[in-house]
Enzyme design. Structure first.
Site, mmCIF file in Angstrom:
data_model
loop_
_atom_site.group_PDB
_atom_site.id
_atom_site.type_symbol
_atom_site.label_atom_id
_atom_site.label_comp_id
_atom_site.label_asym_id
_atom_site.label_seq_id
_atom_site.Cartn_x
_atom_site.Cartn_y
_atom_site.Cartn_z
ATOM 1 N N ASP A 297 -0.749 5.907 5.522
ATOM 2 C CA ASP A 297 -1.501 7.127 5.610
ATOM 3 C C ASP A 297 -1.362 7.912 7.103
ATOM 4 O O ASP A 297 -1.551 9.127 7.229
ATOM 5 C CB ASP A 297 -2.955 7.069 5.257
ATOM 6 C CG ASP A 297 -3.085 7.175 3.695
ATOM 7 O OD1 ASP A 297 -2.118 7.365 3.113
ATOM 8 O OD2 ASP A 297 -4.135 7.124 3.446
ATOM 9 N N ASP B 241 -1.767 4.478 -6.802
ATOM 10 C CA ASP B 241 -2.766 4.428 -5.448
ATOM 11 C C ASP B 241 -3.687 3.467 -5.843
ATOM 12 O O ASP B 241 -4.064 2.939 -6.909
ATOM 13 C CB ASP B 241 -3.332 5.725 -5.161
ATOM 14 C CG ASP B 241 -3.827 5.818 -3.765
ATOM 15 O OD1 ASP B 241 -3.664 4.920 -2.814
ATOM 16 O OD2 ASP B 241 -3.822 7.001 -3.210
HETATM 17 C C1 DGJ Z 1 -4.423 7.430 -0.283
HETATM 18 C C2 DGJ Z 1 -2.981 7.984 -0.193
HETATM 19 O O1 DGJ Z 1 -2.582 7.003 0.755
HETATM 20 C C3 DGJ Z 1 -2.660 9.205 0.021
HETATM 21 O O2 DGJ Z 1 -1.211 9.272 0.142
HETATM 22 C C4 DGJ Z 1 -3.088 10.098 -1.083
HETATM 23 O O3 DGJ Z 1 -2.284 9.897 -2.187
HETATM 24 C C5 DGJ Z 1 -4.671 9.814 -1.278
HETATM 25 N N1 DGJ Z 1 -5.177 8.623 -1.359
HETATM 26 C C6 DGJ Z 1 -5.055 10.813 -2.187
HETATM 27 O O4 DGJ Z 1 -6.537 10.271 -2.652
#
Ligand code: DGJ
Length: 729
Positions: free
Chosen positions: A547, A477
């Site tokens: 997301d 991430d």
């Molecule tokens: C952002 C990501 O896109 C989510 O899927 C998740 O992993 C969160 N960060 C966790 O902090």
């Protein structure tokens, strides 16, 4: 595929199955561009030389009568009479920046070179042929090598550039684009993919106009806002017809893609590293390599342009280990538990997952550090939090594996929380400018990946966890963009190299981890799809698309993403309803159908599912296993755009041998009366007969493509269906 040099006309010609690209050496040893488009037999295009009655405001080259500013140039340079944006500007030791490269020599060879330290498409000797042209700027001693590769099976040509300092004095590259394309027309529409968090890659189409139009990032990431892609398409182009030129950078840092229409009606496209806050010092004997630009041309519309990108990226960009391989169906605990979990909760999710046929458990954010119960702290402290994982990560992994599941973990390896042990010990490891405060984002700072000690530390920490838990997968991430760009170790002159050095550091860490753990599957992520680019795809063959897991929003996002990137690149999960981002309620079936357009998974608390939903999961998994190859190895046809028709959308995958097709149809909003839903399929063999899984009837391919499939039913909002068509012999 072939690359040839015609000595008489001094022309180079690169052919792919359906396209040709021609450039020529003219008087004065300048390189001019002649043609890029549908395949032609001719090589000598000298007749295309452009003459115009120009004024003194277009200076002639000192050695010829050619005003360079009026010509289609192959790799234009700064300060010699072409006042459009230049592809390269070199500031010499004397402080001047006039740059003038002239042809010296060339090589043609089979295969494709590796770009040192950079991601790129790859090809063996049967798959591609490469042309390298050397051109020198005698004043600075910069030897510029233009590298072109033509693919044998794809209508794609890649470009990149190397610059070697052959002198005994340093010089600086202040602009160094990966490629330029001068086109003798401005009759095009420009398509690009804009967005923001939870709304990535929305196609937008506008008419080209005089002057510059550009998309860019100065975020040291490709970003949510503009994907590093544009297409120039003829005004009549749609999914099935018209000219479509696609340009996509294999790069993940600050970029610029620009189209400039001049006063003669020509268009210059430049794509590469963003010159804002960039320059690179090349010392004597050193070479700088610019990232790769992929160019695709289709005379069969935007759909075929996309399918070419898909085939190329599936076969020649995705890591060999994962090429054509089904990725594990996973359950990710993020939207199921967020930070609120412990080892027992994870095991109970894993038990349900195993019973339902899910193949991997991914433990997302919150498993590390000492207090990571929200996003305030602990990034950089990559040791397991034993308050939550009381049994330890090794034992947790063992218990998950004992249930028959693979195991994956979330990392955010490029970040550091100001509240962390790592920051307490090594505060100058983050990007920062002495004397200025760092701007936090999500309460975190960015590690300085231009530093070898930082890179070594991260590889060390991650390796320990990967070894201990025998990880099959990591989710990588990246949740903020850069501010206060400065490195404690770089000299003042080198600070302008930081945005590129940073990403080279990220690529190096990923490559070293993959060298060490060749079967490790990395999933890219950046607050969803904020770094969804071909550079990342080289290392991480799948990327978390957004997301926003709402199925209806995802139709838009996956539709836009498919302009360039294949289904195998997109991760898509079924999440809870009402959806956590939009509060929209959508049926379990539709959430599944939409998520099957990518690498399928679940992102909710499996323990909360009803018995009916559990049965639905089993059916979805069986459907996904049945259709995954067709979806990820087939040809995508975007039948009804959710942007043109906000009521319903349809898309279709056709197997390469046209023996089967899968139609997906979603009604985003029903109308008061039922209406004709006759959806015309595409890409089938008109002569073949196909049986529909919906009504069991047999239809000819010609009928399905010309009259369409009758989808007239009494829908409610969010209804959907998939129909499988299989050839009847
Ligand atoms: C952002 C990501 O896109 C989510 O899927 C998740 O992993 C969160 N960060 C966790 O902090």
């Amino acid at each position: 595929m072939s690359v040839i040099f015609d000595k008489n006309s001094k022309s180079f010609k690169l052919d792919t199955p359906g396209t040709s690209y021609v450039l020529e050496i003219i008087d004065g040893d300048y390189l001019v561009h002649r043609y890029y488009g549908a395949r032609i037999p001719d090589t000598d295009l000298t007749y295309m030389h452009f003459k115009t009655n120009i004024s003194s405001f277009f200076p002639n080259s000192p050695e010829t009568n050619i005003p360079l500013g009026t010509q289609l140039l192959e790799y234009p340079t700064h300060g010699i009479g072409d006042f459009r944006a230049s592809a390269v500007m070199i500031r010499g030791a004397d402080g001047t920046a006039t740059t003038d490269i002239r042809y010296v020599s060339h090589r043609i060879y089979k295969g494709k070179p590796v770009l040192e330290g950079l991601p790129s498409t790859y090809a063996d000797e049967n798959e591609a042929e490469t042309l390298e042209i050397d051109a020198i700027d005698n004043h600075t001693g910069a030897l510029v090598t233009l590298v072109y590769t033509a693919f044998a099976k794809h209508d794609a040509i890649t470009k990149s550039v190397r610059v070697k300092n052959t002198s005994d004095k340093p010089f600086s590259l202040e602009r160094i684009f990966s490629g330029c394309l001068d086109m003798p027309s401005s009759e095009y529409d420009l398509i690009h993919l804009w967005g923001h968090w939870a709304k990535e890659r929305t196609p937008e189409r506008t008419r080209l106009h005089h002057g510059k139009q550009s998309i860019e990032s100065i975020r040291v990431s490709s970003g949510h806002q503009h994907n590093p892609f544009i297409a120039l398409v003829s005004p009549n182009a749609d999914e099935d017809m018209g000219d479509a030129y696609g340009f996509n950078l294999v790069y993940s840092s600050s970029f610029l893609i620009e189209a400039e229409v001049d006063s003669f009606g020509a268009t210059r496209v430049l794509a590469g590293i963003n010159p804002t806050d960039f320059s690179w010092c090349v010392n004597p004997g050193e070479t700088f390599t610019a990232p790769e630009l992929v160019m695709v041309y289709s005379d069969k519309g935007i759909g075929e342009m996309s399918r070419t990108f898909h085939r190329l990226y599936t076969n020649n960009l995705c890591r060999r280990q994962w090429k054509g391989i089904k990725r594990p169906i996973l359950v990710n605990n993020w939207e199921g538990t967020y930070f609120d979990f412990d080892d027992e909760k994870l095991i109970s999710i894993a038990k349900d997952a195993a019973e339902l046929g899910i193949e991997m458990l991914v433990l997302d954010d919150g498993w590390f550090g000492t207090n990571r119960n929200n996003d305030d702290c602990d990034l950089g402290d990559w040791f397991v939090n034993e308050k939550k994982i009381r049994c330890g990560i090794k034992e947790l992994a063992r218990r998950i594996r004992e249930l028959g599941l693979k195991f994956g973990l979330w990392f955010e390896p490029e970040m550091i929380s100001p509240i962390s042990k790592l920051y307490d010990e090594l505060p100058d490891w983050c990007l920062h400018v002495d004397g200025r405060k760092c701007s936090p984002a999500r309460r975190q700072y960015v590690l300085d990946y231009s530093r070898a000690d930082v890179r070594d530390y991260i590889i060390d920490c991650m390796s320990k966890i990967i070894d201990e838990a025998e990880l099959d997968y990591i989710k990588w991430d990246f949740n903020r963009n850069m501010t206060e760009l400065g490195s404690a170790l770089l000299t003042p002159a080198q600070q302008k190299e930081l945005s590129h050095r940073y990403v080279l550091g990220v690529y190096e860490v990923m490559q070293r981890l993959l060298d060490k753990y060749p079967t490790l599957l990395i999933e890219g992520c950046s607050g969803g799809g904020g770094r969804f680019d071909a550079g990342m795809l080289y290392y991480a063959p799948q990327i978390w698309t957004s997301d926003d897991t709402d199925a209806i929003e995802r139709i838009d996002i996956q539709y836009g993403t498919s302009f360039v990137y294949p289904a195998s690149a997109m991760s898509a999960h079924l999440s809870a309803s009402p959806n956590h981002q939009t509060r929209r309620a959508t049926s379990f079936k539709t959430r599944g159908i939409v998520a099957m357009g990518g690498n399928f998974g679940y992102e909710l608390d499996l323990n909360q599912l009803t018995d009916d939903e559990k049965e639905a999961v089993k059916k979805q998994i069986s459907d996904y296993n049945k259709y995954q190859k067709l979806v990820q190895g087939g040809d995508l046809y975007r039948l009804i755009s959710p942007f043109k028709n906000r009521l319903h959308s349809a898309w279709e995958y056709v197997s390469p041998d046209k023996s089967e097709a899968l139609l997906t149809f979603v009604v985003m909003r029903r109308e008061i009366y039922s209406r004709y839903y006759l959806v015309k399929l595409r890409g089938l063999d008109p002569e073949k007969l196909y049986r529909s899984s919906d009504d069991g009837r047999v239809y000819s391919g010609a009928l399905l493509m010309n009259a369409g499939v009758n989808l007239c039913k009494d829908y409610t909002d969010g209804d959907s269906l998939i129909i499988h068509f299989t050839e009847v012999k």
